[in-house]
Design a protein around this motif. Structure first.
Motif, PDB file in Angstrom:
ATOM      1  N   CYS A   8       0.849  -1.195   0.000  1.00 39.69           N
ATOM      2  CA  CYS A   8       0.000   0.000   0.000  1.00 39.69           C
ATOM      3  C   CYS A   8       0.882   1.241   0.000  1.00 39.69           C
ATOM      4  O   CYS A   8       1.743   1.392   0.865  1.00 39.69           O
ATOM      5  CB  CYS A   8      -0.894   0.002   1.236  1.00 39.69           C
ATOM      6  SG  CYS A   8      -1.865   1.508   1.439  1.00 39.69           S
ATOM      7  N   ILE A   9       0.651   2.113  -0.979  1.00 36.62           N
ATOM      8  CA  ILE A   9       1.385   3.381  -1.040  1.00 36.62           C
ATOM      9  C   ILE A   9       0.514   4.477  -0.432  1.00 36.62           C
ATOM     10  O   ILE A   9      -0.637   4.651  -0.815  1.00 36.62           O
ATOM     11  CB  ILE A   9       1.709   3.749  -2.504  1.00 36.62           C
ATOM     12  CG1 ILE A   9       2.578   2.678  -3.173  1.00 36.62           C
ATOM     13  CG2 ILE A   9       2.364   5.120  -2.580  1.00 36.62           C
ATOM     14  CD1 ILE A   9       3.941   2.497  -2.575  1.00 36.62           C
ATOM     15  N   LEU A  10       1.073   5.200   0.541  1.00 33.20           N
ATOM     16  CA  LEU A  10       0.431   6.396   1.103  1.00 33.20           C
ATOM     17  C   LEU A  10       1.035   7.583   0.358  1.00 33.20           C
ATOM     18  O   LEU A  10       2.250   7.752   0.366  1.00 33.20           O
ATOM     19  CB  LEU A  10       0.799   6.538   2.580  1.00 33.20           C
ATOM     20  CG  LEU A  10      -0.130   5.950   3.602  1.00 33.20           C
ATOM     21  CD1 LEU A  10       0.540   5.949   4.957  1.00 33.20           C
ATOM     22  CD2 LEU A  10      -1.414   6.688   3.680  1.00 33.20           C
ATOM     23  N   ALA A  11       0.197   8.369  -0.294  1.00 30.28           N
ATOM     24  CA  ALA A  11       0.722   9.476  -1.081  1.00 30.28           C
ATOM     25  C   ALA A  11      -0.056  10.751  -0.817  1.00 30.28           C
ATOM     26  O   ALA A  11      -1.253  10.718  -0.560  1.00 30.28           O
ATOM     27  CB  ALA A  11       0.661   9.125  -2.567  1.00 30.28           C
ATOM     28  N   LEU A  60      -1.267  -5.565   5.282  1.00 31.19           N
ATOM     29  CA  LEU A  60      -0.942  -4.351   4.535  1.00 31.19           C
ATOM     30  C   LEU A  60       0.473  -3.897   4.880  1.00 31.19           C
ATOM     31  O   LEU A  60       0.790  -3.681   6.045  1.00 31.19           O
ATOM     32  CB  LEU A  60      -1.926  -3.229   4.868  1.00 31.19           C
ATOM     33  CG  LEU A  60      -3.339  -3.345   4.323  1.00 31.19           C
ATOM     34  CD1 LEU A  60      -4.206  -2.194   4.846  1.00 31.19           C
ATOM     35  CD2 LEU A  60      -3.354  -3.359   2.797  1.00 31.19           C
ATOM     36  N   PHE A  61       1.286  -3.783   3.857  1.00 28.64           N
ATOM     37  CA  PHE A  61       2.614  -3.196   3.995  1.00 28.64           C
ATOM     38  C   PHE A  61       2.459  -1.760   3.521  1.00 28.64           C
ATOM     39  O   PHE A  61       2.424  -1.497   2.320  1.00 28.64           O
ATOM     40  CB  PHE A  61       3.635  -3.960   3.145  1.00 28.64           C
ATOM     41  CG  PHE A  61       3.977  -5.307   3.700  1.00 28.64           C
ATOM     42  CD1 PHE A  61       5.112  -5.476   4.468  1.00 28.64           C
ATOM     43  CD2 PHE A  61       3.141  -6.395   3.486  1.00 28.64           C
ATOM     44  CE1 PHE A  61       5.425  -6.723   5.006  1.00 28.64           C
ATOM     45  CE2 PHE A  61       3.441  -7.639   4.014  1.00 28.64           C
ATOM     46  CZ  PHE A  61       4.570  -7.805   4.780  1.00 28.64           C
ATOM     47  N   ILE A  62       2.307  -0.846   4.473  1.00 28.88           N
ATOM     48  CA  ILE A  62       1.978   0.542   4.168  1.00 28.88           C
ATOM     49  C   ILE A  62       3.259   1.361   4.065  1.00 28.88           C
ATOM     50  O   ILE A  62       3.965   1.547   5.058  1.00 28.88           O
ATOM     51  CB  ILE A  62       1.037   1.121   5.249  1.00 28.88           C
ATOM     52  CG1 ILE A  62      -0.228   0.264   5.358  1.00 28.88           C
ATOM     53  CG2 ILE A  62       0.698   2.574   4.940  1.00 28.88           C
ATOM     54  CD1 ILE A  62      -1.055   0.543   6.604  1.00 28.88           C
ATOM     55  N   PHE A  63       3.543   1.834   2.849  1.00 28.29           N
ATOM     56  CA  PHE A  63       4.722   2.650   2.601  1.00 28.29           C
ATOM     57  C   PHE A  63       4.321   4.112   2.745  1.00 28.29           C
ATOM     58  O   PHE A  63       3.657   4.673   1.886  1.00 28.29           O
ATOM     59  CB  PHE A  63       5.285   2.369   1.207  1.00 28.29           C
ATOM     60  CG  PHE A  63       5.991   1.040   1.114  1.00 28.29           C
ATOM     61  CD1 PHE A  63       7.371   0.979   1.124  1.00 28.29           C
ATOM     62  CD2 PHE A  63       5.268  -0.140   1.032  1.00 28.29           C
ATOM     63  CE1 PHE A  63       8.026  -0.249   1.059  1.00 28.29           C
ATOM     64  CE2 PHE A  63       5.908  -1.364   0.964  1.00 28.29           C
ATOM     65  CZ  PHE A  63       7.296  -1.422   0.976  1.00 28.29           C
ATOM     66  N   ASP A  64       4.699   4.700   3.868  1.00 32.29           N
ATOM     67  CA  ASP A  64       4.416   6.103   4.173  1.00 32.29           C
ATOM     68  C   ASP A  64       5.557   6.917   3.588  1.00 32.29           C
ATOM     69  O   ASP A  64       6.672   6.889   4.095  1.00 32.29           O
ATOM     70  CB  ASP A  64       4.326   6.267   5.696  1.00 32.29           C
ATOM     71  CG  ASP A  64       4.255   7.711   6.137  1.00 32.29           C
ATOM     72  OD1 ASP A  64       3.970   8.592   5.310  1.00 32.29           O
ATOM     73  OD2 ASP A  64       4.496   7.961   7.338  1.00 32.29           O
ATOM     74  N   SER A  65       5.273   7.609   2.503  1.00 34.16           N
ATOM     75  CA  SER A  65       6.347   8.260   1.759  1.00 34.16           C
ATOM     76  C   SER A  65       6.386   9.770   1.957  1.00 34.16           C
ATOM     77  O   SER A  65       5.374  10.389   2.263  1.00 34.16           O
ATOM     78  CB  SER A  65       6.199   7.947   0.275  1.00 34.16           C
ATOM     79  OG  SER A  65       4.927   8.354  -0.177  1.00 34.16           O
ATOM     80  N   VAL A  84      -2.278  -1.404  -3.781  1.00 35.10           N
ATOM     81  CA  VAL A  84      -3.358  -0.485  -3.419  1.00 35.10           C
ATOM     82  C   VAL A  84      -2.755   0.883  -3.120  1.00 35.10           C
ATOM     83  O   VAL A  84      -1.572   0.998  -2.816  1.00 35.10           O
ATOM     84  CB  VAL A  84      -4.188  -0.980  -2.206  1.00 35.10           C
ATOM     85  CG1 VAL A  84      -4.989  -2.226  -2.555  1.00 35.10           C
ATOM     86  CG2 VAL A  84      -3.322  -1.238  -0.995  1.00 35.10           C
ATOM     87  N   LEU A  85      -3.611   1.914  -3.210  1.00 36.51           N
ATOM     88  CA  LEU A  85      -3.148   3.284  -3.031  1.00 36.51           C
ATOM     89  C   LEU A  85      -4.046   4.035  -2.061  1.00 36.51           C
ATOM     90  O   LEU A  85      -5.268   3.945  -2.135  1.00 36.51           O
ATOM     91  CB  LEU A  85      -3.173   4.001  -4.396  1.00 36.51           C
ATOM     92  CG  LEU A  85      -2.912   5.500  -4.403  1.00 36.51           C
ATOM     93  CD1 LEU A  85      -1.462   5.790  -4.004  1.00 36.51           C
ATOM     94  CD2 LEU A  85      -3.202   6.074  -5.781  1.00 36.51           C
ATOM     95  N   CYS A  86      -3.420   4.795  -1.171  1.00 38.42           N
ATOM     96  CA  CYS A  86      -4.145   5.661  -0.251  1.00 38.42           C
ATOM     97  C   CYS A  86      -3.656   7.089  -0.482  1.00 38.42           C
ATOM     98  O   CYS A  86      -2.544   7.444  -0.101  1.00 38.42           O
ATOM     99  CB  CYS A  86      -3.874   5.221   1.190  1.00 38.42           C
ATOM    100  SG  CYS A  86      -4.805   6.152   2.418  1.00 38.42           S
ATOM    101  N   LEU A  87      -4.489   7.893  -1.171  1.00 39.63           N
ATOM    102  CA  LEU A  87      -4.184   9.300  -1.434  1.00 39.63           C
ATOM    103  C   LEU A  87      -4.737  10.138  -0.286  1.00 39.63           C
ATOM    104  O   LEU A  87      -5.898   9.982   0.073  1.00 39.63           O
ATOM    105  CB  LEU A  87      -4.883   9.768  -2.709  1.00 39.63           C
ATOM    106  CG  LEU A  87      -4.304   9.418  -4.049  1.00 39.63           C
ATOM    107  CD1 LEU A  87      -5.217   9.943  -5.150  1.00 39.63           C
ATOM    108  CD2 LEU A  87      -2.921   9.993  -4.206  1.00 39.63           C
ATOM    109  N   ILE A  88      -3.932  11.029   0.244  1.00 37.19           N
ATOM    110  CA  ILE A  88      -4.368  11.827   1.390  1.00 37.19           C
ATOM    111  C   ILE A  88      -4.189  13.314   1.088  1.00 37.19           C
ATOM    112  O   ILE A  88      -3.174  13.731   0.536  1.00 37.19           O
ATOM    113  CB  ILE A  88      -3.568  11.461   2.659  1.00 37.19           C
ATOM    114  CG1 ILE A  88      -3.703   9.963   2.935  1.00 37.19           C
ATOM    115  CG2 ILE A  88      -4.061  12.257   3.855  1.00 37.19           C
ATOM    116  CD1 ILE A  88      -2.831   9.460   4.055  1.00 37.19           C
ATOM    117  N   LYS A 106       1.377   9.520 -10.606  1.00 37.47           N
ATOM    118  CA  LYS A 106       2.679   8.952 -10.241  1.00 37.47           C
ATOM    119  C   LYS A 106       2.528   7.492  -9.790  1.00 37.47           C
ATOM    120  O   LYS A 106       3.283   6.626 -10.219  1.00 37.47           O
ATOM    121  CB  LYS A 106       3.321   9.790  -9.142  1.00 37.47           C
ATOM    122  CG  LYS A 106       4.719   9.330  -8.763  1.00 37.47           C
ATOM    123  CD  LYS A 106       5.347  10.323  -7.811  1.00 37.47           C
ATOM    124  CE  LYS A 106       6.721   9.928  -7.376  1.00 37.47           C
ATOM    125  NZ  LYS A 106       7.699   9.803  -8.439  1.00 37.47           N
ATOM    126  N   ALA A 107       1.525   7.223  -8.966  1.00 37.43           N
ATOM    127  CA  ALA A 107       1.306   5.854  -8.487  1.00 37.43           C
ATOM    128  C   ALA A 107       0.898   4.934  -9.637  1.00 37.43           C
ATOM    129  O   ALA A 107       1.387   3.810  -9.739  1.00 37.43           O
ATOM    130  CB  ALA A 107       0.243   5.845  -7.395  1.00 37.43           C
TER     131      ALA A 107
END
Length: 186
Positions: A8-11, A60-65, A84-88, A106-107
């Motif tokens: 999971c990418i946090l963006a 979930l392996f959440i990559f907080d970038s 999966v993607l989490c846009l904030i 980008k994701a």
């Protein structure tokens, strides 16, 4: 009982609450830091999320970038092949919402040809008097991008788990669809 793993990418822009959301989720709401330092690379948060009505779970392996552009080359490698993607964005900062399109692009470039399930999260709803992004506008944009939309207040511990539960469910659903296709080929 199946245990799946999803990247999971946090963006989102700097200071929208990515790290706070990830840390609050990891600690089940037990830990809200009053101050954060700017993430300069990537922090990894790992948490297992049960998928309702299945007995299955998704780790979930959440990559907080980092939200800063200056770290973007480093992020390219770490962002490879997300599931999966989490846009904030920050509901008090209209530019952070507008930039979600850039983050989404980008994701998606890291997962070409793949449907990337995701959520859009408007954080800091506790600052209602300073709101700059209308809920309906965010909802409409998310829908147009194929994203689920959530609003949270990490500080007030409001709705901070829902986006991640949604992501786990979306990923599990994709897995089941792929298994059906695979079984049909047998």
């Amino acid at each position: 009982m199946v245990k799946l793993a999803a990247k999971c990418i946090l963006a989102g822009d700097p200071a929208v609450g990515k790290t706070a959301l990830a840390q609050m989720f990891r600690s089940d709401g037990a830990h809200f830091q009053k101050s954060y330092t700017l993430t300069t690379g990537i922090d990894l948060v790992v948490k297992t999320v049960p998928v309702p009505d299945t007995g299955d779970s998704v780790e979930l392996f959440i990559f907080d970038s980092a939200g800063k552009e200056l770290f973007s080359e480093m992020l390219d490698k770490l962002w490879e092949s997300p599931n999966v993607l989490c846009l904030i964005y920050d509901v008090t900062n209209e530019q952070s919402f507008k930039n979600c399109g850039k983050w989404l692009e980008k994701a998606q470039s890291q997962a070409p040809g793949i449907c990337l399930p995701g959520v859009l999260v408007g954080n800091k709803i506790d600052l209602a008097g300073r709101r700059a992004v209308d809920s309906a506008e965010a909802q409409a944009w998310a829908l147009g991008q194929g994203l689920e939309c959530f609003e949270t207040s990490v500080k007030e511990m409001e709705n901070f788990e829902a986006p991640f539960h949604c992501l786990a469910k979306q990923f599990h659903q994709l897995y089941q669809e792929k298994m059906k296709v695979f079984q049909a080929l047998m």
